[in-house]
Design a protein around this motif. Structure first.
Motif, mmCIF file in Angstrom:
data_model
loop_
_atom_site.group_PDB
_atom_site.id
_atom_site.type_symbol
_atom_site.label_atom_id
_atom_site.label_comp_id
_atom_site.label_asym_id
_atom_site.label_seq_id
_atom_site.Cartn_x
_atom_site.Cartn_y
_atom_site.Cartn_z
ATOM 1 N N GLN A 76 0.814 -1.211 0.000
ATOM 2 C CA GLN A 76 0.000 0.000 0.000
ATOM 3 C C GLN A 76 0.848 1.261 0.000
ATOM 4 O OE1 GLN A 76 -2.484 0.517 3.431
ATOM 5 N NE2 GLN A 76 -3.877 1.917 2.403
ATOM 6 N N PHE A 77 2.012 1.232 0.662
ATOM 7 C CA PHE A 77 2.868 2.412 0.746
ATOM 8 C C PHE A 77 3.427 2.796 -0.618
ATOM 9 C CE2 PHE A 77 6.350 4.808 3.081
ATOM 10 C CZ PHE A 77 5.465 5.711 3.640
ATOM 11 N N ILE A 78 3.334 1.884 -1.597
ATOM 12 C CA ILE A 78 3.716 2.171 -2.978
ATOM 13 C C ILE A 78 2.488 2.494 -3.817
ATOM 14 C CG2 ILE A 78 4.742 1.216 -5.079
ATOM 15 C CD1 ILE A 78 6.552 -0.462 -3.322
ATOM 16 N N SER A 79 1.441 1.676 -3.695
ATOM 17 C CA SER A 79 0.263 1.823 -4.554
ATOM 18 C C SER A 79 -0.472 3.134 -4.321
ATOM 19 C CB SER A 79 -0.691 0.647 -4.337
ATOM 20 O OG SER A 79 -1.155 0.602 -2.998
ATOM 21 N N LEU A 80 -0.384 3.696 -3.119
ATOM 22 C CA LEU A 80 -1.056 4.962 -2.829
ATOM 23 C C LEU A 80 -0.624 6.071 -3.786
ATOM 24 C CD1 LEU A 80 -1.038 5.154 1.090
ATOM 25 C CD2 LEU A 80 -3.041 5.049 -0.387
ATOM 26 N N PHE A 81 0.614 6.013 -4.248
ATOM 27 C CA PHE A 81 1.177 7.113 -5.043
ATOM 28 C C PHE A 81 1.172 6.820 -6.540
ATOM 29 C CE2 PHE A 81 2.973 7.112 -0.797
ATOM 30 C CZ PHE A 81 2.782 8.413 -0.396
ATOM 31 N N LEU A 82 0.613 5.689 -6.922
ATOM 32 C CA LEU A 82 0.471 5.361 -8.339
ATOM 33 C C LEU A 82 -0.801 5.988 -8.897
ATOM 34 C CD1 LEU A 82 1.396 1.567 -8.203
ATOM 35 C CD2 LEU A 82 2.862 3.430 -8.965
ATOM 36 N N PRO A 83 -0.890 6.313 -10.199
ATOM 37 C CA PRO A 83 0.141 6.125 -11.222
ATOM 38 C C PRO A 83 1.052 7.334 -11.404
ATOM 39 C CG PRO A 83 -1.885 6.790 -12.274
ATOM 40 C CD PRO A 83 -2.174 6.744 -10.785
ATOM 41 N N GLU A 84 0.793 8.435 -10.679
ATOM 42 C CA GLU A 84 1.574 9.657 -10.888
ATOM 43 C C GLU A 84 3.046 9.462 -10.551
ATOM 44 O OE1 GLU A 84 -2.645 10.812 -10.540
ATOM 45 O OE2 GLU A 84 -1.322 9.530 -9.352
ATOM 46 N N PHE A 85 3.314 8.560 -9.586
ATOM 47 C CA PHE A 85 4.691 8.303 -9.175
ATOM 48 C C PHE A 85 5.004 6.815 -9.394
ATOM 49 C CE2 PHE A 85 3.433 12.063 -6.832
ATOM 50 C CZ PHE A 85 4.534 12.899 -6.960
ATOM 51 N N PRO A 86 5.363 6.421 -10.615
ATOM 52 C CA PRO A 86 5.670 5.012 -10.880
ATOM 53 C C PRO A 86 7.005 4.618 -10.256
ATOM 54 C CG PRO A 86 6.145 6.340 -12.810
ATOM 55 C CD PRO A 86 5.495 7.267 -11.818
ATOM 56 N N MET A 87 7.212 3.305 -10.132
ATOM 57 C CA MET A 87 8.506 2.815 -9.703
ATOM 58 C C MET A 87 9.480 2.916 -10.874
ATOM 59 S SD MET A 87 7.966 2.063 -6.580
ATOM 60 C CE MET A 87 9.525 1.247 -6.205
ATOM 61 N N ARG A 88 10.736 3.200 -10.575
ATOM 62 C CA ARG A 88 11.760 3.281 -11.609
ATOM 63 C C ARG A 88 12.838 2.234 -11.346
ATOM 64 N NH1 ARG A 88 8.726 5.512 -14.432
ATOM 65 N NH2 ARG A 88 8.818 7.632 -15.254
ATOM 66 N N PRO A 89 13.409 1.654 -12.402
ATOM 67 C CA PRO A 89 14.503 0.693 -12.199
ATOM 68 C C PRO A 89 15.665 1.337 -11.462
ATOM 69 C CG PRO A 89 13.712 0.655 -14.469
ATOM 70 C CD PRO A 89 13.067 1.834 -13.812
ATOM 71 N N VAL A 90 16.376 0.540 -10.690
ATOM 72 C CA VAL A 90 17.499 1.059 -9.928
ATOM 73 C C VAL A 90 18.543 1.679 -10.847
ATOM 74 C CG1 VAL A 90 19.390 0.432 -8.387
ATOM 75 C CG2 VAL A 90 17.145 -0.595 -8.075
ATOM 76 N N ARG A 91 18.760 1.098 -12.025
ATOM 77 C CA ARG A 91 19.781 1.625 -12.927
ATOM 78 C C ARG A 91 19.456 3.043 -13.366
ATOM 79 N NH1 ARG A 91 16.902 -2.177 -15.805
ATOM 80 N NH2 ARG A 91 15.793 -1.427 -17.661
ATOM 81 N N ARG A 92 18.160 3.389 -13.428
ATOM 82 C CA ARG A 92 17.786 4.765 -13.796
ATOM 83 C C ARG A 92 18.177 5.725 -12.693
ATOM 84 N NH1 ARG A 92 17.542 9.130 -14.758
ATOM 85 N NH2 ARG A 92 15.915 10.449 -15.647
ATOM 86 N N GLN A 93 17.993 5.339 -11.449
ATOM 87 C CA GLN A 93 18.340 6.213 -10.337
ATOM 88 C C GLN A 93 19.855 6.339 -10.177
ATOM 89 O OE1 GLN A 93 16.063 5.289 -6.761
ATOM 90 N NE2 GLN A 93 14.557 4.208 -7.992
ATOM 91 N N GLN A 94 20.595 5.302 -10.573
ATOM 92 C CA GLN A 94 22.040 5.326 -10.416
ATOM 93 C C GLN A 94 22.724 6.252 -11.410
ATOM 94 O OE1 GLN A 94 22.889 1.138 -10.732
ATOM 95 N NE2 GLN A 94 22.746 0.800 -8.532
ATOM 96 N N GLN A 95 21.968 6.771 -12.366
ATOM 97 C CA GLN A 95 22.536 7.701 -13.337
ATOM 98 C C GLN A 95 22.585 9.127 -12.799
ATOM 99 O OE1 GLN A 95 19.958 7.166 -16.681
ATOM 100 N NE2 GLN A 95 20.827 5.204 -17.277
ATOM 101 N N LEU A 96 22.034 9.365 -11.630
ATOM 102 C CA LEU A 96 21.965 10.712 -11.072
ATOM 103 C C LEU A 96 23.079 10.948 -10.065
ATOM 104 C CD1 LEU A 96 18.112 11.014 -10.496
ATOM 105 C CD2 LEU A 96 19.434 11.743 -12.480
ATOM 106 N N LYS A 97 23.703 12.098 -10.167
ATOM 107 C CA LYS A 97 24.770 12.485 -9.249
ATOM 108 C C LYS A 97 24.429 13.841 -8.641
ATOM 109 C CE LYS A 97 29.684 13.651 -9.073
ATOM 110 N NZ LYS A 97 30.931 13.819 -9.877
#
Length: 267
Positions: A76-97
Motif C-alpha cells: 500500500q505504501f507504494i500503490s497509494l502514489f500510483l500512477p503519478e509516481f511510478p517505480m523506476r529501475p534502480v539503474r535509472r536512479q544510479q545515473q543521477l549524481k
C-alpha cells in the motif's frame, strides 16, 4: 514542485491537515532521511554529509527494487502514489549524481543533480512519503504532477520525470539558476522595458492555465525562474488545482508575506 530559489518563505494551508493514524515511528529529518531508495543519490548525500563534518557511520538501507514490477499487488505504501509516481529501475536512479542543495522547505528538499546518461543538469525535488500522509496532502501531491504532465508552454517550468522510491517521492525538472526575486534583489529597480516583458509573458502563462481550468495559487517572484535568454519559467505547482468551469477553490493558501492583513486573519 518546490521553487528552485534558495530563498525560502513561509507557506501554509487551511484547514489544518489531519494526522494519519497508520504511520508509525518518528518522522525522518535532515539529509539522512533521503538515503533510502535513491540509488547513487544516496552516495552523493553521504559525501555531502561528511563534507559538513558529520562523521557518524553510514548504514544505507537496501534498495527496494529487488523484485520485478510484475509481482503485484504492490504494498500500500507504494500503490497509494500510483500512477503519478511510478517505480523506476534502480539503474535509472544510479545515473543521477548530486551537485548540491538548491532549497529546503516544509514540503521537501530540492537538489541540483547531474543526469550522467543525458549529460544534463536538473532540479530534483525529494518529498518524504510519511510527511505527505501525515499532512494529508496526498491528493495535492498527485495533482501537482498530473497538472504538470498535461501542460506545455514556453514560459512554464516543464516536468521532466517523476517516480517513487521506498520512502520518498521524486519530481525532476529542468534546472535554472536564477529566479525573479534574486535578480530584483541584486539589481534593484527593473527597467520599464523589462517589466513590460515580464508582465506580458506572465499574463500569457496565466491565460493559458486558466483556459485549461488550472489555477496556480502561489504566483510570486520566487516562483518565476529565468532561462538563459531572460524569459520567464513559472514553477512550483504544489498548490495548483484543476477545477471544472465555474467551480471555486475555498482553501486559504499561499505565502504569508504576500497576503494582505484580511487574508491572514481569514477575513
Amino acid at each position: 514542485m518546490g521553487a528552485v530559489s534558495c530563498r525560502q518563505r513561509q507557506h501554509f494551508r487551511v484547514p489544518t491537515p489531519r494526522k494519519c493514524g497508520n504511520i508509525q515511528g518518528p518522522l525522518a529529518r535532515g539529509w539522512k532521511s533521503l538515503w533510502c531508495g535513491v540509488g547513487t543519490i544516496r552516495s552523493g548525500l553521504e559525501e555531502l554529509w561528511e563534507l559538513q563534518g558529520h562523521q557518524e557511520p553510514l548504514r544505507p538501507a537496501p534498495l527496494l527494487l529487488e523484485k520485478t514490477l510484475s509481482e503485484w499487488p504492490v504494498p500500500q505504501f507504494i500503490s497509494l502514489f500510483l500512477p503519478e509516481f511510478p517505480m523506476r529501475p534502480v539503474r535509472r536512479q544510479q545515473q543521477l549524481k548530486i551537485l548540491g542543495l538548491v532549497a529546503k522547505g516544509s514540503f521537501g528538499t530540492v537538489l541540483k543533480v547531474l543526469d550522467c546518461a543525458q549529460k544534463a543538469v536538473f532540479a530534483l525535488k525529494v518529498v518524504p512519503k510519511v510527511k505527505v500522509l501525515q499532512r494529508d496532502t496526498l491528493r495535492q501531491c498527485k495533482e501537482e504532477v498530473s497538472i504538470q504532465r498535461q501542460i506545455n508552454h514556453p514560459f512554464i517550468h516543464s516536468l521532466g520525470d517523476s517516480w517513487q522510491g521506498k520512502r520518498h517521492l521524486f519530481i525532476m525538472c529542468s534546472y535554472y539558476c536564477t529566479d525573479l526575486y534574486s535578480l530584483w534583489a541584486a539589481v534593484g529597480c527593473f527597467p520599464e522595458a523589462s517589466v513590460r516583458l515580464f508582465a506580458a509573458e506572465l499574463v500569457l502563462v496565466l491565460c493559458y492555465l486558466h483556459d485549461l481550468g488550472i489555477i496556480h495559487r502561489d504566483v510570486k517572484m520566487e516562483n518565476i525562474l529565468l532561462d538563459d535568454r531572460g524569459h520567464l519559467k513559472l514553477t512550483d505547482f504544489g498548490l495548483s488545482r484543476h477545477l471544472p468551469q465555474g467551480a471555486r477553490a475555498y482553501t486559504i493558501c499561499g505565502t504569508l508575506q504576500y497576503m494582505g492583513e484580511r487574508a491572514k486573519d481569514g477575513g
